[in-house]
Write an enzyme that holds these catalytic residues in place. Structure first.
Site, PDB file in Angstrom:
ATOM      1  N   VAL A 182       0.814  -1.074  -0.029  1.00 13.78           N
ATOM      2  CA  VAL A 182      -0.129   0.209  -0.002  1.00 13.78           C
ATOM      3  C   VAL A 182       0.889   1.172  -0.079  1.00 13.78           C
ATOM      4  O   VAL A 182       0.620   2.150  -0.675  1.00 13.78           O
ATOM      5  CB  VAL A 182      -0.946   0.051   1.210  1.00 13.78           C
ATOM      6  CG1 VAL A 182      -1.735   1.397   1.334  1.00 13.78           C
ATOM      7  CG2 VAL A 182      -1.911  -1.177   1.087  1.00 13.78           C
ATOM      8  N   THR A 187      -5.591  -0.735   7.294  1.00 16.68           N
ATOM      9  CA  THR A 187      -6.929  -1.159   7.571  1.00 16.68           C
ATOM     10  C   THR A 187      -7.042  -1.339   9.011  1.00 16.68           C
ATOM     11  O   THR A 187      -6.180  -1.999   9.640  1.00 16.68           O
ATOM     12  CB  THR A 187      -7.250  -2.544   6.677  1.00 16.68           C
ATOM     13  OG1 THR A 187      -7.069  -2.343   5.463  1.00 16.68           O
ATOM     14  CG2 THR A 187      -8.491  -3.057   7.258  1.00 16.68           C
ATOM     15  N   GLU A 220      -7.572   1.787   1.890  1.00 18.39           N
ATOM     16  CA  GLU A 220      -6.885   1.399   0.608  1.00 18.39           C
ATOM     17  C   GLU A 220      -7.767   0.284  -0.045  1.00 18.39           C
ATOM     18  O   GLU A 220      -7.890  -0.989   0.787  1.00 18.39           O
ATOM     19  CB  GLU A 220      -5.743   1.089   0.822  1.00 18.39           C
ATOM     20  CG  GLU A 220      -4.804   0.817  -0.409  1.00 18.39           C
ATOM     21  CD  GLU A 220      -5.137   1.632  -1.647  1.00 18.39           C
ATOM     22  OE1 GLU A 220      -4.607   2.752  -1.478  1.00 18.39           O
ATOM     23  OE2 GLU A 220      -5.598   1.312  -2.668  1.00 18.39           O
ATOM     24  N   PHE A 221      -8.019   0.073  -1.446  1.00 14.87           N
ATOM     25  CA  PHE A 221      -8.876  -1.019  -1.954  1.00 14.87           C
ATOM     26  C   PHE A 221      -8.007  -1.785  -3.241  1.00 14.87           C
ATOM     27  O   PHE A 221      -8.406  -2.442  -3.512  1.00 14.87           O
ATOM     28  CB  PHE A 221     -10.187  -0.647  -2.567  1.00 14.87           C
ATOM     29  CG  PHE A 221     -11.040  -0.192  -1.515  1.00 14.87           C
ATOM     30  CD1 PHE A 221     -11.750  -1.086  -0.547  1.00 14.87           C
ATOM     31  CD2 PHE A 221     -11.115   1.278  -1.224  1.00 14.87           C
ATOM     32  CE1 PHE A 221     -12.550  -0.255   0.485  1.00 14.87           C
ATOM     33  CE2 PHE A 221     -12.053   1.730  -0.300  1.00 14.87           C
ATOM     34  CZ  PHE A 221     -12.700   0.908   0.341  1.00 14.87           C
ATOM     35  N   LEU A 222      -6.817  -1.295  -3.152  1.00 20.51           N
ATOM     36  CA  LEU A 222      -5.844  -2.163  -4.128  1.00 20.51           C
ATOM     37  C   LEU A 222      -5.816  -3.419  -4.235  1.00 20.51           C
ATOM     38  O   LEU A 222      -5.767  -4.032  -2.917  1.00 20.51           O
ATOM     39  CB  LEU A 222      -4.392  -1.320  -4.301  1.00 20.51           C
ATOM     40  CG  LEU A 222      -3.559  -1.487  -3.312  1.00 20.51           C
ATOM     41  CD1 LEU A 222      -2.813  -2.829  -3.099  1.00 20.51           C
ATOM     42  CD2 LEU A 222      -2.350  -0.461  -3.188  1.00 20.51           C
ATOM     43  N   LEU A 278     -16.772 -15.310  -7.437  1.00 18.72           N
ATOM     44  CA  LEU A 278     -17.578 -16.520  -7.155  1.00 18.72           C
ATOM     45  C   LEU A 278     -16.813 -17.764  -7.826  1.00 18.72           C
ATOM     46  O   LEU A 278     -17.495 -18.576  -8.808  1.00 18.72           O
ATOM     47  CB  LEU A 278     -18.890 -16.467  -7.864  1.00 18.72           C
ATOM     48  CG  LEU A 278     -19.895 -15.526  -7.056  1.00 18.72           C
ATOM     49  CD1 LEU A 278     -21.278 -15.386  -7.807  1.00 18.72           C
ATOM     50  CD2 LEU A 278     -20.224 -15.885  -5.775  1.00 18.72           C
ATOM     51  N   GLY A 288      -6.941 -16.580   0.680  1.00 17.75           N
ATOM     52  CA  GLY A 288      -5.883 -16.515   1.602  1.00 17.75           C
ATOM     53  C   GLY A 288      -5.241 -15.029   1.542  1.00 17.75           C
ATOM     54  O   GLY A 288      -5.995 -13.976   1.147  1.00 17.75           O
ATOM     55  N   CYS A 325      -4.756 -10.035   3.257  1.00 13.75           N
ATOM     56  CA  CYS A 325      -6.139  -9.239   3.818  1.00 13.75           C
ATOM     57  C   CYS A 325      -7.264  -9.957   4.292  1.00 13.75           C
ATOM     58  O   CYS A 325      -7.710  -9.905   5.434  1.00 13.75           O
ATOM     59  CB  CYS A 325      -6.334  -8.356   2.597  1.00 13.75           C
ATOM     60  SG  CYS A 325      -5.032  -6.925   2.465  1.00 13.75           S
ATOM     61  N   LYS A 338      -2.172 -15.934  -4.915  1.00 10.53           N
ATOM     62  CA  LYS A 338      -3.009 -15.514  -6.189  1.00 10.53           C
ATOM     63  C   LYS A 338      -2.201 -15.322  -7.206  1.00 10.53           C
ATOM     64  O   LYS A 338      -0.768 -14.938  -6.810  1.00 10.53           O
ATOM     65  CB  LYS A 338      -4.159 -14.535  -5.836  1.00 10.53           C
ATOM     66  CG  LYS A 338      -3.463 -13.041  -5.666  1.00 10.53           C
ATOM     67  CD  LYS A 338      -4.631 -11.994  -5.861  1.00 10.53           C
ATOM     68  CE  LYS A 338      -4.153 -10.765  -5.479  1.00 10.53           C
ATOM     69  NZ  LYS A 338      -5.043  -9.756  -5.529  1.00 10.53           N
TER      70      LYS A 338
END
Ligand code: NAD
Length: 431
Positions: free
Chosen positions: A11, A121, A151-153, A250, A257, A260, A321
Site C-alpha cells: 500500500v 486497514t 485502500e482497496f488496491l 464466485l 488466503g 487481507c 493468487k
C-alpha cells in the site's frame, strides 16, 4: 503538494509511487536503512507488475524520496498517509502496534499543520487513538486533522487499481481535510464516497468481509454440487450473470488466503464481539474457508487410499493468487504442510514467488519450470491459477508425470478435455 507516506509495503510504495507520478513530492518513510538504500536505487523490494518502472521514473525525477528519518520525512508535508501493517494478533484483533508507533513518531516530528490519514486497514476508533497520541507528542504550535482513506488496491493489479479505483473513500470530520484529500485524488478517476471517519473505517472491513463471503458461498455450493452431481462452475456462471449478484469472486477453489481477507474477516468478528454483536455469518465464512482447503487435501489423500507416505507430488503455484509473490496466508502452505505431515515428498514451482516461498517452506524442493516440477511425480497439484498454467502443454504434462493424476484446486482445466486425454482429474465442485 508535499506528501508523506509512512511504510513502503504494497500500500505504501504503490501510493507513494502513484502520488509522485501525478506530480507531487512524496517522502516515503521506512525503518530499515538497507531497504531504504535499495528503494533509493529504484528497487521496489517485492514483485508488483509495472511498479519498478514507476518507482525508478519518480526517483530519477526527484519527486519520490526515501528516508528512515521521520524529521526529514514529515517536516514539510501537508498530508501524511499511514500505510503500515495491521497484522492479526493472537486473539484475531488487528495488531495496532505499528500504527500507534508511527503516530508517536509523527507527533514528535510534526512541524507544519497537516492532515494525518490512515490508509492502513484499522478497527473503528483507531483514528481517534492515533489523534490522541499525536496530540500527546506534538509541539503546541502545530495543529493537525485526522482522516481515514482506506485502500482497496489488489496485489497483482495494484497500480491500475490505484489509478482507476471503483471508488475513493474519504472519511473526515472537517471541510479542510475533505478538500485537501479531494484535491490530491482529483487526477484519479473514481467515484468519491465522503463520510465520517468511523464509517470509512468500517467500509474497508465490510468490503473485504463481503468478498470473502462470496468466495465461501461459491465453495459451499461447490461442496454441495459434488454431492448432488451438479457443476459448480456453471452454477456460478448461471447466478453471476444476474447483475444483482455479479460474476466476480464466485470461483470455487481451495479457499481465500493472502494478507487481507483472513485477517480482516477475523478482525471484523473481533470488533463485533467488542460491541456485543455475535457475527455468526462471518464465523461460518471462516469455517467454510477452512473446510475448502481440507476438502481439497482430502481428495488427494483419499485418492491414495489414505497413504501418501513416500509419494512425490508436484505443487504448481504457491503465491496466494496470480501476479504476486506474496505468500502471507497462502492456501499452498496449508496443503503442503498437510501432505508433508502424512509423509509425502513435495517439489514446487511458482513463476514469481520462489524467493518469498523459500522463507516459509523449508522441506520442499524448488523446480525452475513446470515440467521439471512434474517430472516423474505421482500427481500434479495446481494451487494458484497463473496464466502460464492455463497455457500448459497438457500432453507434455502427462508424459512428464509418473502417473497422469491432476488435482486442480482452481478449476483451471476442462474436465472433459482432461478425461479425454487420459488424465485422472479432480477439480472443485465438478464431476
Ligand atoms: P506490508 O506489510 O507490505 O507493509 C508494511 C510496511 O510498514 C513495511 O514497509 C514496514 O517496513 C512498514 N513499517 C512498519 N512499522 C513502521 C514504522 N514504525 N515506521 C515506518 N515504517 C514502518 O503491508 P501492506 O500489505 O502494504 O498493508 C498495509 C496496510 O494496508 C494494512 O493495514 C493492510 O491491511 C492494508 N491493505 C493492504 C492491501 C494489500 O493488498 N496488501 C490492500 C488494501 C489495504
Amino acid at each position: 503538494l508535499i506528501i508523506s507516506v509512512i511504510g513502503h509495503g504494497y500500500v505504501g510504495l504503490v501510493s507513494a509511487s502513484v502520488f509522485s507520478d501525478l506530480g507531487n513530492t512524496v517522502w516515503c518513510v521506512g525503518r530499515d536503512p538497507k531497504k531504504i538504500a535499495e528503494l533509493k536505487k529504484g528497487n521496489p523490494l517485492f514483485y508488483e507488475p509495472g511498479l519498478a518502472e514507476v518507482v525508478q521514473r519518480n526517483v530519477k525525477a526527484g519527486r519520490l524520496k526515501f528516508t528512515t528519518d521521520y524529521k526529514e520525512g514529515v517536516k514539510e508535508s501537508e498530508i501524511i498517509f499511514i500505510c503500515v501493517g495491521t497484522p492479526p494478533a493472537e486473539d484475531g484483533k488487528a495488531d495496532l502496534t505499528q500504527v500507534l508507533k508511527v503516530a508517536e513518531e509523527i507527533g514528535k516530528n510534526l512541524e507544519k499543520d497537516a492532515v494525518i490519514v490512515c490508509k492502513s486497514t484499522v478497527p473503528v476508533g483507531t483514528n481517534e487513538k492515533v489523534a490522541k497520541i499525536v496530540n500527546k507528542f506534538k509541539k503546541s504550535n502545530v495543529s493537525f486533522e485526522s482522516a481515514s482513506c482506506p485502500e482497496f488496491l489488489r496485489e497483482g493489479t495494484a497500480l491500475s487499481d490505484t489509478l482507476h479505483p471503483d471508488r475513493i473513500v474519504i472519511g473526515a470530520e472537517t471541510e479542510k481535510a475533505v478538500d485537501l484529500l479531494t484535491e490530491i485524488h482529483k487526477p484519479i478517476q473514481g467515484e468519491l464516497v465522503i463520510t465520517n471517519i468511523k464509517t470509512a473505517e468500517m467500509i474497508k472491513y465490510a468490503a473485504n468481509s463481503f468478498l470473502a463471503t462470496k468466495i465461501s458461498f461459491a465453495n459451499a455450493i461447490a461442496e454441495l454440487s459434488e454431492k448432488v452431481g451438479a457443476d459448480a462452475e456453471k452454477i456460478m456462471e448461471g447466478i453471476g450473470l444476474d447483475r444483482r449478484i455479479g460474476r466476480k469472486f464466485l470461483y470455487p477453489g481451495v479457499g481465500y488466503g493472502g494478507s487481507c481477507f483472513p485477517k480482516d474477516v477475523k478482525a471484523l468478528i473481533a470488533i463485533a464481539g467488542q460491541y456485543d454483536y455475535d457475527f455468526q455469518l462471518l464465523k461460518t465464512v471462516e469455517d467454510i474457508n477452512e473446510k475448502s482447503a481440507m476438502n481439497f487435501i482430502n481428495k488427494i489423500i483419499n485418492h491414495f487410499k489414505g497413504d501418501v507416505e513416500g509419494k512425490h507430488f508436484a505443487i504448481l503455484g504457491l503465491a496466494f493468487k496470480p501476479n504476486t509473490d506474496d505468500m502471507r496466508f497462502a492456501p499452498s502452505i496449508k496443503i503442503i504442510e498437510a501432505l508433508e505431515k502424512k509423509g509425502a515428498v513435495i517439489t514446487v514451482f511458482d513463476p514469481i514467488a520462489k524467493e518469498t516461498a523459500s522463507k516459509v517452506l523449508q522441506n520442499v524442493e524448488f523446480a525452475d519450470d513446470i515440467y521439471e516440477c512434474t517430472a516423474e511425480k505421482d500427481a500434479a497439484i495446481f494451487v494458484t491459477e497463473w496464466n502460464e498454467f492455463k497455457q500448459i502443454d497438457l500432453a507434455k504434462l502427462k508424459k512428464s508425470l509418473k502417473s497422469p493424476i491432476v488435482f486442480d484446486g482452481r478449476n483451471i482445466y476442462n474436465p472433459g478435455v482432461m478425461q479425454k486425454m487420459g488424465f485422472i482429474y479432480y477439480s472443485v465442485g465438478r464431476k
